[in-house]
Design a protein around this motif. Structure first.
Motif, short mmCIF file in Angstrom:
data_model
loop_
_atom_site.label_atom_id
_atom_site.label_comp_id
_atom_site.label_asym_id
_atom_site.label_seq_id
_atom_site.Cartn_x
_atom_site.Cartn_y
_atom_site.Cartn_z
N UNK A 95 0.83 -1.20 0.00
CA UNK A 95 0.00 0.00 0.00
C UNK A 95 0.86 1.25 0.00
N UNK A 96 0.25 2.33 -0.44
CA UNK A 96 0.87 3.65 -0.40
C UNK A 96 -0.05 4.56 0.38
N UNK A 97 0.52 5.34 1.26
CA UNK A 97 -0.26 6.26 2.08
C UNK A 97 0.36 7.64 2.00
N UNK A 98 -0.48 8.64 1.88
CA UNK A 98 -0.03 10.02 1.91
C UNK A 98 -0.49 10.64 3.22
N UNK A 99 0.44 11.15 4.00
CA UNK A 99 0.10 11.81 5.27
C UNK A 99 0.46 13.28 5.15
N UNK A 100 -0.52 14.12 5.37
CA UNK A 100 -0.28 15.56 5.38
C UNK A 100 -0.05 15.95 6.83
N UNK A 101 1.17 16.37 7.12
CA UNK A 101 1.60 16.58 8.50
C UNK A 101 2.12 18.01 8.64
N UNK A 102 1.77 18.71 9.73
CA UNK A 102 2.32 20.05 9.93
C UNK A 102 3.85 20.00 9.96
N UNK A 103 4.51 20.98 9.35
CA UNK A 103 5.98 20.95 9.25
C UNK A 103 6.73 20.62 10.54
N UNK A 104 6.33 21.13 11.70
CA UNK A 104 7.11 20.80 12.90
C UNK A 104 7.01 19.32 13.31
N UNK A 105 6.02 18.60 12.76
CA UNK A 105 5.81 17.21 13.15
C UNK A 105 6.24 16.19 12.11
N UNK A 106 6.75 16.64 10.97
CA UNK A 106 7.08 15.72 9.87
C UNK A 106 8.10 14.68 10.29
N UNK A 107 9.20 15.09 10.88
CA UNK A 107 10.24 14.12 11.25
C UNK A 107 9.76 13.20 12.38
N UNK A 108 9.00 13.73 13.33
CA UNK A 108 8.44 12.90 14.41
C UNK A 108 7.52 11.83 13.81
N UNK A 109 6.69 12.24 12.86
CA UNK A 109 5.76 11.30 12.24
C UNK A 109 6.52 10.22 11.48
N UNK A 110 7.56 10.62 10.76
CA UNK A 110 8.38 9.65 10.01
C UNK A 110 9.06 8.69 10.97
N UNK A 111 9.62 9.21 12.06
CA UNK A 111 10.28 8.34 13.06
C UNK A 111 9.28 7.30 13.60
N UNK A 112 8.07 7.76 13.92
CA UNK A 112 7.07 6.81 14.42
C UNK A 112 6.68 5.79 13.37
N UNK A 113 6.66 6.18 12.10
CA UNK A 113 6.36 5.22 11.03
C UNK A 113 7.42 4.13 10.99
N UNK A 114 8.70 4.53 11.08
CA UNK A 114 9.78 3.54 11.08
C UNK A 114 9.70 2.61 12.29
N UNK A 115 9.31 3.15 13.44
CA UNK A 115 9.28 2.36 14.67
C UNK A 115 8.00 1.53 14.80
N UNK A 116 7.02 1.76 13.91
CA UNK A 116 5.73 1.09 14.04
C UNK A 116 5.46 0.09 12.93
N UNK A 117 5.76 0.45 11.70
CA UNK A 117 5.38 -0.39 10.56
C UNK A 117 6.55 -1.23 10.06
N UNK A 118 6.33 -2.52 9.88
CA UNK A 118 7.40 -3.36 9.33
C UNK A 118 7.68 -3.01 7.87
N UNK A 119 8.95 -2.99 7.50
CA UNK A 119 9.39 -2.79 6.11
C UNK A 119 8.82 -1.53 5.46
N UNK A 120 8.69 -0.45 6.19
CA UNK A 120 8.12 0.78 5.63
C UNK A 120 9.19 1.60 4.92
N UNK A 121 8.79 2.27 3.85
CA UNK A 121 9.64 3.27 3.18
C UNK A 121 8.93 4.60 3.35
#
Length: 174
Positions: A95-121
């Motif tokens: 699957x492909x997902x697009x997340x629209x995230x406020x600029x101050x939270x972009x890196x936090x959101x990405x970090x959580x994606x890496x720590x939560x989803x297996x094999x995520x890009x």
């Protein structure tokens, strides 16, 4: 009947009535007595039971409609719930997902994606136009998690290059 003196007094005296009305207007989409999806157990971070209920509720909502909202206080795990929901909703398909995230939270959101989803890009769309100064990123850039930090590494391209690749690929197929 005596009028409440403040909002806390109102909520305290009307809590049962408010709870009943909320449940009548917004019945739960997934009950505590219903089994959880086995896919929720594949998440790298384990959600709390209430977060699992929210994940499964979002998935059920997506099966009925085109959108869902997770509204909760800071620190309740809205990012985990959203990531868990896309994983469970995928039903083991890519699957492909697009997340629209406020600029101050972009890196936090990405970090959580890496720590939560297996094999995520994860990719950032850093901008659509070349930056006006030498500082700043532009285009579509893949990011990775290295030593707890999100860094730009991997695919780096622009939206124009992606469109050109698609056009070239479509032309070759015909």
């Amino acid at each position: 009947m005596q009028l409440p003196k403040d909002i806390n007094d109102y909520l305290r005296t009307r809590a049962p009535e408010l709870a009943e009305r909320i449940l009548r207007m917004y019945p739960p989409l997934h009950g505590v007595d219903q089994p959880a999806s086995p896919l929720s157990g594949q998440l790298l971070r384990k959600p709390f039971p209430a977060q699992t209920l929210a994940i499964l509720g979002v998935v059920k909502r997506w099966n009925e409609a085109r959108g869902a909202a997770v509204i909760a206080e800071c620190g309740t795990g809205k990012t985990l719930i959203s990531l868990g929901a896309v994983h469970v909703h995928s039903d083991r398909k890519p699957f492909t997902t697009l997340a629209m995230v406020p600029p101050p939270l972009v890196e936090k959101w990405a970090r959580e994606a890496f720590l939560t989803l297996p094999r995520v890009r994860v990719f950032f769309i850093d901008g659509l136009r070349p930056p006006t100064s030498s500082v700043g990123n532009v285009g579509v850039n893949e990011v990775r998690l290295r030593h707890g930090r999100v860094i730009r590494e991997g695919l780096g391209t622009t939206l124009t290059e992606l469109r050109q690749r698609k056009t070239a690929r479509t032309a070759r197929q015909h």
